[in-house]
Design a protein around this motif. Structure first.
Motif, PDB file in Angstrom:
ATOM      1  N   ARG A   1     -10.989  23.095 -19.073  1.00 15.18           N
ATOM      2  CA  ARG A   1     -11.307  24.498 -18.813  1.00 15.18           C
ATOM      3  C   ARG A   1     -12.035  24.603 -17.486  1.00 15.18           C
ATOM      4  O   ARG A   1     -12.727  23.698 -17.077  1.00 15.18           O
TER       5      ARG A   1
ATOM      6  N   MET B   1     -14.852  25.878 -15.620  1.00 15.24           N
ATOM      7  CA  MET B   1     -16.177  26.465 -15.863  1.00 15.24           C
ATOM      8  C   MET B   1     -16.789  27.052 -14.589  1.00 15.24           C
ATOM      9  O   MET B   1     -17.800  27.732 -14.642  1.00 15.24           O
TER      10      MET B   1
ATOM     11  N   ILE C   1     -17.645  31.003 -14.355  1.00 14.97           N
ATOM     12  CA  ILE C   1     -18.733  31.568 -15.147  1.00 14.97           C
ATOM     13  C   ILE C   1     -20.059  30.912 -14.801  1.00 14.97           C
ATOM     14  O   ILE C   1     -21.110  31.489 -15.029  1.00 14.97           O
TER      15      ILE C   1
ATOM     16  N   LEU D   1     -21.108  34.121 -21.585  1.00 12.58           N
ATOM     17  CA  LEU D   1     -19.675  34.101 -21.278  1.00 12.58           C
ATOM     18  C   LEU D   1     -18.985  32.907 -21.946  1.00 12.58           C
ATOM     19  O   LEU D   1     -17.854  33.018 -22.413  1.00 12.58           O
TER      20      LEU D   1
ATOM     21  N   PHE E   1     -18.471  33.826 -25.397  1.00 10.73           N
ATOM     22  CA  PHE E   1     -17.391  34.803 -25.460  1.00 10.73           C
ATOM     23  C   PHE E   1     -16.027  34.114 -25.362  1.00 10.73           C
ATOM     24  O   PHE E   1     -15.107  34.417 -26.131  1.00 10.73           O
ATOM     25  N   SER E   2     -15.897  33.140 -24.422  1.00 14.59           N
ATOM     26  CA  SER E   2     -14.584  32.505 -24.266  1.00 14.59           C
ATOM     27  C   SER E   2     -14.270  31.630 -25.471  1.00 14.59           C
ATOM     28  O   SER E   2     -13.116  31.553 -25.911  1.00 14.59           O
TER      29      SER E   2
ATOM     30  N   ILE F   1     -12.924  33.993 -28.059  1.00 17.93           N
ATOM     31  CA  ILE F   1     -11.503  34.302 -27.840  1.00 17.93           C
ATOM     32  C   ILE F   1     -10.641  33.155 -28.353  1.00 17.93           C
ATOM     33  O   ILE F   1      -9.652  33.353 -29.053  1.00 17.93           O
ATOM     34  N   TRP F   2     -11.056  31.943 -28.020  1.00 21.39           N
ATOM     35  CA  TRP F   2     -10.337  30.729 -28.436  1.00 21.39           C
ATOM     36  C   TRP F   2     -10.250  30.673 -29.963  1.00 21.39           C
ATOM     37  O   TRP F   2      -9.185  30.410 -30.531  1.00 21.39           O
TER      38      TRP F   2
ATOM     39  N   PHE G   1      -7.890  33.338 -31.283  1.00 16.56           N
ATOM     40  CA  PHE G   1      -6.510  32.942 -31.010  1.00 16.56           C
ATOM     41  C   PHE G   1      -6.121  31.744 -31.878  1.00 16.56           C
ATOM     42  O   PHE G   1      -4.958  31.612 -32.266  1.00 16.56           O
TER      43      PHE G   1
END
Lengths: 444, 169
Positions: free
Chosen positions: B69, B71, B74, B85, B88-89, B92-93, B96
């Motif tokens: 990822r 980084m 952010i 953040l 937050f990501s 999302i992961w 999903f």
């Protein structure tokens, strides 16, 4: 779902849909969502906008990893890792050392040459950096090399791992672009040779300027012979792997499995350096590549297919054809794009995502797909060496205990060397096609 | 017992599968050259082994924080916002991940309804396709686990929990 939202979505033009897919993927990457997941999210949004069944997302994750040639990639990773742990890397360095002898900047030259030799056993750039760097970086530091420079030399040399066959990136490109993998391997030889020479020349210039004197014994044929005898099992490996492929004895996949068992045999029985614990480490390395890297294949392929469905390649092609009609300039423009995207994308992901978009464009200008594959691989190598996502830099940073920032500055001269190779290959594509055409007797 | 399984479950399975995959391809070479008996079923088994090892490793890579990822963007923000953040990501992961697990179940159910067998080995495809459910299911659970241990024990969010050196990729 609200009616009005659906109305808006289905009214979108192809360009808008493509931009939304691409934008959402980019946003996810910037937000630090793992890259394969980010690509899968972009793909899922694409399927949704086209009103296709979302089960397709799961299906593409499976079918993407289904092609048999893909098995070659984890097998070569495993084999390379076994050769490193089993003592072949060390012997290869000894061999390189005897050939260079006592010469200005000899250790740096040995590191590059060692990387080039190891690259003929291994298909991966970071693995080559790790194998040769673990031996050479400490000895360079001991000889008063700037540690950042030592790391940079190993990282730059390690990138040869992807250019000199076998090469995982070429396997991936061959699968996506439907090109012959043995042909791609052959095409990598001469550019790999040129790149090695360029890197060694760069090392020499730096060593001269910084006064890195030569160490080690004077060059002597007797010593070369002795070290080659000691390293005979390591020398034999590329002959078995590549010889097997070109004599038609094995497919590349089979050659990779032969390499695994050859490495187990030599490391375990002949050199007796491969313990069970080390084999387990190698298995871990392989599983890590599978889990963190190969997972991208499915979603990236689906993403590329959706982009083609939305006729994005045609659009990019038209835009580029307004700019230039010259194959050389087109390759240069594409290389710049690839180098920039390569700073942020892992190289396997980059090849799977961008090949379906770019290949039709270059083929329209009559560029050989094999040449384009090599250009792509060299661009990816530059990506290996540029932050923030430069795998080789990370490996070198770990060995030297330096920050990635220091090494990425020291590696700049070597980047220039690779870019010179890139320009050369794009200007004279016959350098790439000459060997495969000779071997297969069929200029296409 | 449980800590051992928790720690090694995926890596042991994935390791065995990689070894199996290598053996299957090599076996084919041996059969062809030593016994002059070419086989085709070994290819198919090697592919299944790769699929399963890939999807099991996906979950393992969460535990080891080995997923790739970016980084850098952010981390341009002050530490607190960057942490927000990151969470937050990961969220999302996680969402999903649930979506992928759900779609994988739907996909597999479709093979229960309309049977589909592989041409070479005549294997009912509902079995191999289960690697998706296992992989994405475990991946999602591993994300939850990281946050659970972060809140409960203050373990790091972004670096592997155990200090043992990870193999370089």
């Amino acid at each position: 779902m609200h009616e009005w939202l659906m109305d808006i979505i289905f009214d979108l033009s192809e360009v808008q849909q493509a931009l939304i897919m691409f934008g959402s993927m980019l946003l996810m990457i910037v937000l630090a969502v793992p890259i394969p997941i980010a690509v899968a999210i972009g793909t899922a949004i694409g399927y949704f906008m086209m009103d296709l069944n979302l089960v397709q997302v799961a299906l593409s994750m499976y079918t993407g990893v289904e092609p048999f040639p893909l098995v070659t990639v984890p097998l070569f990773v495993f084999a390379g890792s076994l050769m490193e742990q089993g003592g072949m890397a060390k012997r290869i360095v000894d061999m390189a050392q005897s050939m260079i002898g006592n010469y200005t900047g000899s250790l740096g030259l040995v590191a590059v040459l060692g990387c080039a030799f190891f690259a003929a056993l291994s298909g991966s750039g970071p693995a080559t950096t790790a194998a040769i760097g673990a031996v050479m970086i400490p000895s360079m530091i001991k000889q008063k090399y700037d540690p950042a420079m030592g790391g940079a030399i190993a990282a730059a040399g390690g990138a040869l791992g992807s250019l000199i066959p076998p090469s995982n990136l070429m396997i991936i490109y061959g699968i996506v672009a439907e090109q012959s993998i043995p042909r791609l391997f052959l095409a990598g030889f001469i550019p790999g040779f040129i790149a090695t020479a360029m890197l060694m020349f760069t090392v020499y210039l730096i060593a001269k300027r910084r006064n890195y004197i030569g160490v080690g014994d004077e060059f002597s044929w007797a010593r070369v012979r002795q070290s080659m005898l000691d390293g005979k099992w390591a020398i034999l490996a590329p002959f078995i792997i590549l010889g097997g492929i070109y004599s038609g004895a094995f497919t590349p996949t089979e050659a990779a499995s032969v390499a695994v068992f050859y490495a187990l045999l030599i490391g375990g029985v002949v050199y007796r350096e491969l313990t069970l614990k080390k084999i387990l480490v190698c298995l871990k390395v392989t599983a890590m590549i599978s889990g963190a890297v190969l997972i991208i294949v499915g979603p990236a392929k689906a993403f590329g297919e959706l982009m083609s469905l939305l006729s994005v390649p045609d659009m990019i092609g038209e835009a580029l054809s307004d700019v230039t009609e010259s194959p050389f300039l087109l390759l240069m423009i594409i290389s710049v794009i690839l180098i920039i995207t390569g700073m942020f994308l892992e190289s396997i992901a980059q090849i799977i995502l961008l090949t379906p978009l770019l290949l039709p464009i270059v083929q329209a200008l009559g560029i050989d797909p094999i040449v384009f594959g090599i250009v792509m691989v060299i661009s990816c190598e530059v990506g290996f060496l540029t932050p923030p996502v430069g795998a080789n830099l990370f490996v070198a940073a770990r060995i030297t205990n330096l920050g990635i920032d220091k090494i990425s500055v020291a590696v700049l001269p070597f980047l220039l060397a690779y870019i010179a190779v890139l320009v050369f290959v794009s200007a004279f594509p016959s350098v790439v096609t000459w060997l495969p055409d000779l071997m297969y007797n069929t200029p296409r | 017992m449980w800590p051992f399984i928790e720690k090694h479950f995926e890596e042991i399975l994935a390791g065995i599968l990689v070894m199996f995959m290598a053996s299957m391809v090599f076996f084919q070479v041996i059969m062809r050259y030593v016994f002059s008996l070419p086989t085709s079923w070994s290819d198919e088994l090697a592919i299944y082994a790769m699929l399963w090892s890939v999807y099991i490793s996906v979950a393992w890579a969460v535990r080891e924080r080995a997923h790739i990822r970016v980084m850098n963007f952010i981390q341009l923000f002050p530490a607190k916002i960057a942490l927000g953040l990151t969470i937050f990501s990961d969220f999302i992961w996680f969402v999903f991940g649930i979506f992928l697990t759900y779609q994988s179940v739907l996909l597999d159910l479709s093979f229960w309804k309309d049977e589909y067998r592989s041409p070479a080995l005549d294997i009912d495809q509902k079995w191999p396709y289960m690697c998706l459910i296992l992989g994405f299911g475990l991946m999602t659970l591993r994300i939850v686990q990281i946050y659970y241990r972060w809140i409960k024990y203050g373990e790091p969010l972004l670096t592997p929990r155990d200090e043992e050196d990870l193999p370089h990729a």
